[in-house]
Design an enzyme around this catalytic site. Structure first.
Site, PDB file in Angstrom:
ATOM      1  N   GLU A 110     -41.984 -12.799  18.473  1.00 56.92           N
ATOM      2  CA  GLU A 110     -41.921 -11.891  17.226  1.00 56.92           C
ATOM      3  C   GLU A 110     -41.970 -10.422  17.545  1.00 56.92           C
ATOM      4  O   GLU A 110     -42.854 -10.023  17.139  1.00 56.92           O
ATOM      5  CB  GLU A 110     -42.808 -12.129  15.865  1.00 56.92           C
ATOM      6  CG  GLU A 110     -42.614 -13.833  15.531  1.00 56.92           C
ATOM      7  CD  GLU A 110     -43.454 -13.956  14.361  1.00 56.92           C
ATOM      8  OE1 GLU A 110     -44.561 -13.118  14.182  1.00 56.92           O
ATOM      9  OE2 GLU A 110     -43.611 -15.171  13.854  1.00 56.92           O
ATOM     10  N   GLU A 123     -41.749  -6.508  17.526  1.00 55.31           N
ATOM     11  CA  GLU A 123     -41.641  -5.578  16.345  1.00 55.31           C
ATOM     12  C   GLU A 123     -41.304  -4.256  17.155  1.00 55.31           C
ATOM     13  O   GLU A 123     -41.608  -4.231  18.292  1.00 55.31           O
ATOM     14  CB  GLU A 123     -42.940  -5.061  15.702  1.00 55.31           C
ATOM     15  CG  GLU A 123     -43.561  -6.640  14.892  1.00 55.31           C
ATOM     16  CD  GLU A 123     -44.962  -6.684  14.316  1.00 55.31           C
ATOM     17  OE1 GLU A 123     -45.328  -7.417  13.644  1.00 55.31           O
ATOM     18  OE2 GLU A 123     -45.460  -5.713  14.965  1.00 55.31           O
ATOM     19  N   HIS A 133     -46.136 -11.209  18.556  1.00 55.56           N
ATOM     20  CA  HIS A 133     -46.911 -12.587  18.352  1.00 55.56           C
ATOM     21  C   HIS A 133     -46.123 -13.450  19.115  1.00 55.56           C
ATOM     22  O   HIS A 133     -44.802 -13.631  18.814  1.00 55.56           O
ATOM     23  CB  HIS A 133     -47.220 -12.828  16.716  1.00 55.56           C
ATOM     24  CG  HIS A 133     -47.722 -11.658  16.010  1.00 55.56           C
ATOM     25  ND1 HIS A 133     -47.525 -11.536  14.889  1.00 55.56           N
ATOM     26  CD2 HIS A 133     -48.636 -10.671  16.404  1.00 55.56           C
ATOM     27  CE1 HIS A 133     -48.188 -10.507  14.193  1.00 55.56           C
ATOM     28  NE2 HIS A 133     -49.099 -10.173  15.132  1.00 55.56           N
ATOM     29  N   GLU A 173     -38.852  -5.868  12.502  1.00 53.99           N
ATOM     30  CA  GLU A 173     -38.886  -7.156  13.317  1.00 53.99           C
ATOM     31  C   GLU A 173     -37.593  -8.026  12.904  1.00 53.99           C
ATOM     32  O   GLU A 173     -37.291  -8.122  11.806  1.00 53.99           O
ATOM     33  CB  GLU A 173     -40.139  -7.896  12.857  1.00 53.99           C
ATOM     34  CG  GLU A 173     -40.409  -9.275  13.401  1.00 53.99           C
ATOM     35  CD  GLU A 173     -41.774  -9.906  12.705  1.00 53.99           C
ATOM     36  OE1 GLU A 173     -42.796  -9.186  12.828  1.00 53.99           O
ATOM     37  OE2 GLU A 173     -41.795 -11.190  12.729  1.00 53.99           O
ATOM     38  N   GLU A 231     -50.124 -19.713  18.268  1.00 56.10           N
ATOM     39  CA  GLU A 231     -49.628 -18.177  18.064  1.00 56.10           C
ATOM     40  C   GLU A 231     -50.649 -17.250  18.677  1.00 56.10           C
ATOM     41  O   GLU A 231     -51.724 -16.945  17.992  1.00 56.10           O
ATOM     42  CB  GLU A 231     -49.114 -17.928  16.708  1.00 56.10           C
ATOM     43  CG  GLU A 231     -48.800 -16.247  16.504  1.00 56.10           C
ATOM     44  CD  GLU A 231     -48.779 -15.973  15.045  1.00 56.10           C
ATOM     45  OE1 GLU A 231     -47.882 -14.892  14.774  1.00 56.10           O
ATOM     46  OE2 GLU A 231     -49.230 -16.579  14.186  1.00 56.10           O
TER      47      GLU A 231
END
Length: 470
Positions: free
Chosen positions: A130, A132, A269, A220, A358
């Site tokens: 993920e 960003e 993440h 994101e 995660e």
């Protein structure tokens, strides 16, 4: 895809040029372009030569010649050249021995995936990142013997509510207020949509895009999980596409973890799971519906986290993000649902296929080939040695006292600490010769000599505020 398939694809798309790309040690794409007619089937066996001494962290000038061997299966059209151009990712080999180059990040990731299969633990490692990033309108910076400054600006910056904009409409996400209001406060929906469309054109499956917590255009865009090497390839496309779409719109994107003071930084993440014979291995009847294997994998990642972060949070700026108070996980614990833990077990679904861990400490300045392979090697070590992840922490870490938190291991406080941790703890990485000692030593030497030491020599602008009148 065979070489013939590659040329058929190029012809079908009227490609006039071929752009060959590969990743340097630190995680930046390098490229060289060739007229399509200069390549033939033999190019995919013989490769193309280049100067390895000009690539960061690679060859000395006395051994500079290297070969890039294109992987036809990575072919896709590149949207950012005027002439129709087919892009292909290359693997790096030594021109004399024809052996794969030990410092090629893609080769390291391929070795990690192969080593996983050799253990019998699993045959596939899935990664779902993920990343960003910030979208700015302008960035200026300078550093020399008598000047040191940076200045960033964004039409969305909370500091611009009073700027003369003819007219200023006032829709500026506040500090820590960007998650995630609708338009007109979110002014970048369409830009993220354009980024998503270009990602989809190269075969990347996008799950969602949204504004992130920080002011000043933090965003994101999430990719669907995929196999380790393929995801690392996609992450290179991800950065390339997002930066270039932003440039089309007169914007600039940074994956620097902490460009804005006193607001949330950009993390990456990383969701992680192991599968075998098409079946997920992390679902079970343990804590948070996890299997014993999955918990041991968490144990390995938590144990080796400081060393992993030398690759997964690899910049001095990364440790401006990994501080308390900005939603960044600084305590090396696991938890279900708790987003302030370093390792979280998402609880969105009860499906065994959705069970994954995660790891929340990495950031998007990382080289995905190296960071995710280091995670994999730590998980394997945890599984093989049955490393207990410790008791879960299911309360709000940010509400805990210093005394309570002192019982738990913390992330490194600086890149220097992370590099020291890697130097002291890297045996788990060298199993199966996945990370060679040469790669680890080169990484440590580069980080100390080219980043940590130069940072320590320069006055910081805030030091003038603190000490000029001393």
């Amino acid at each position: 895809m065979t070489p013939k398939d590659f040329f058929d694809y190029a012809k079908k798309n009227n490609a006039k040029m071929i752009d060959l790309k590969f990743t340097d040690l630190l995680g930046t794409w390098q490229h060289c372009s060739f007229p399509t007619e200069t390549w033939d089937d033999d190019t995919f066996k013989d490769g193309v030569g280049f100067d390895g001494s000009s690539i960061r962290g690679w060859q000395g000038i006395h051994m500079s010649d290297m070969l890039a061997i294109p992987d036809p299966g990575t072919a896709c059209m590149d949207a950012f050249f005027r002439e129709p151009t087919v892009s292909v990712i290359a693997d790096i080999v030594d021109p004399i021995t024809r052996e794969a180059y030990s410092r090629d990040p893609r080769h390291i990731a391929r070795k990690g995936a192969k080593f996983l299969k050799s253990t019998g633990i699993a045959d596939t490692c899935f990664i779902g990142p993920e990343p960003e990033f910030f979208i700015f309108d302008e960035v200026r910076y300078e550093q020399n013997q008598h000047t040191g400054f940076y200045r960033i600006d964004s039409v969305e910056g909370a500091w611009n509510t009073a700027r003369f904009e003819e007219p200023n409409l006032g829709y500026k996400p506040s500090f820590k207020g960007g998650y995630f209001p609708v338009s007109p406060t979110d002014t970048y929906h369409d830009l993220r949509g354009d980024m998503t469309a270009e990602l989809q054109k190269v075969g990347i499956v996008v799950e969602a895009h949204h504004h992130e917590v920080a002011t000043a255009g933090q965003a994101e865009i999430d990719m669907k999980f995929d196999e380790l090497v393929k995801m690392a390839d996609q992450f290179m496309w991800y950065k390339y596409i997002i930066k270039n779409v932003a440039k089309r719109h007169g914007k600039t994107v940074t994956f620097m973890p902490k460009p804005v003071f006193d607001d949330n930084g950009s993390g990456m993440h990383s969701h992680f799971s192991l599968w075998k014979d098409g079946k997920p291995l992390f679902a079970g009847d343990g804590y948070a519906g996890f299997s014993e294997m999955g918990l041991y994998a968490i144990g390995g990642i938590l144990k080796h986290a400081p060393a992993i972060l030398a690759f997964a949070a690899p910049t001095t700026n990364s440790y401006r993000r990994l501080v308390p108070g900005f939603e960044a996980p600084v305590n090396l614990v696991m938890s279900a649902r708790n987003r302030s833990a370093a390792v979280r077990i998402p609880m969105y679904s009860n499906s065994p296929k959705a069970k994954r861990l995660e790891f929340r400490c990495p950031d998007p300045s990382a080289n995905g080939y190296l960071a995710w392979t280091a995670m994999l090697m730590a998980a394997i070590d945890g599984i093989k040695n049955k490393i207990n992840p410790g008791e879960p922490l299911d309360r709000d870490i940010y509400d805990m006292t210093t005394e309570e938190l002192s019982k738990y291991q913390h992330t490194p406080g600086s890149l220097n600490e992370a590099v020291d941790a890697l130097e002291a703890d890297h045996t788990f990485l060298t199993l199966g010769n996945v990370f060679t000692s040469d790669v680890i030593e080169t990484w440590i030497e580069w980080k100390r000599n080219e980043e940590i030491d130069p940072m320590s020599l320069r006055p910081h602008p805030y030091e003038f505020h603190l000490y000029y009148d001393s």
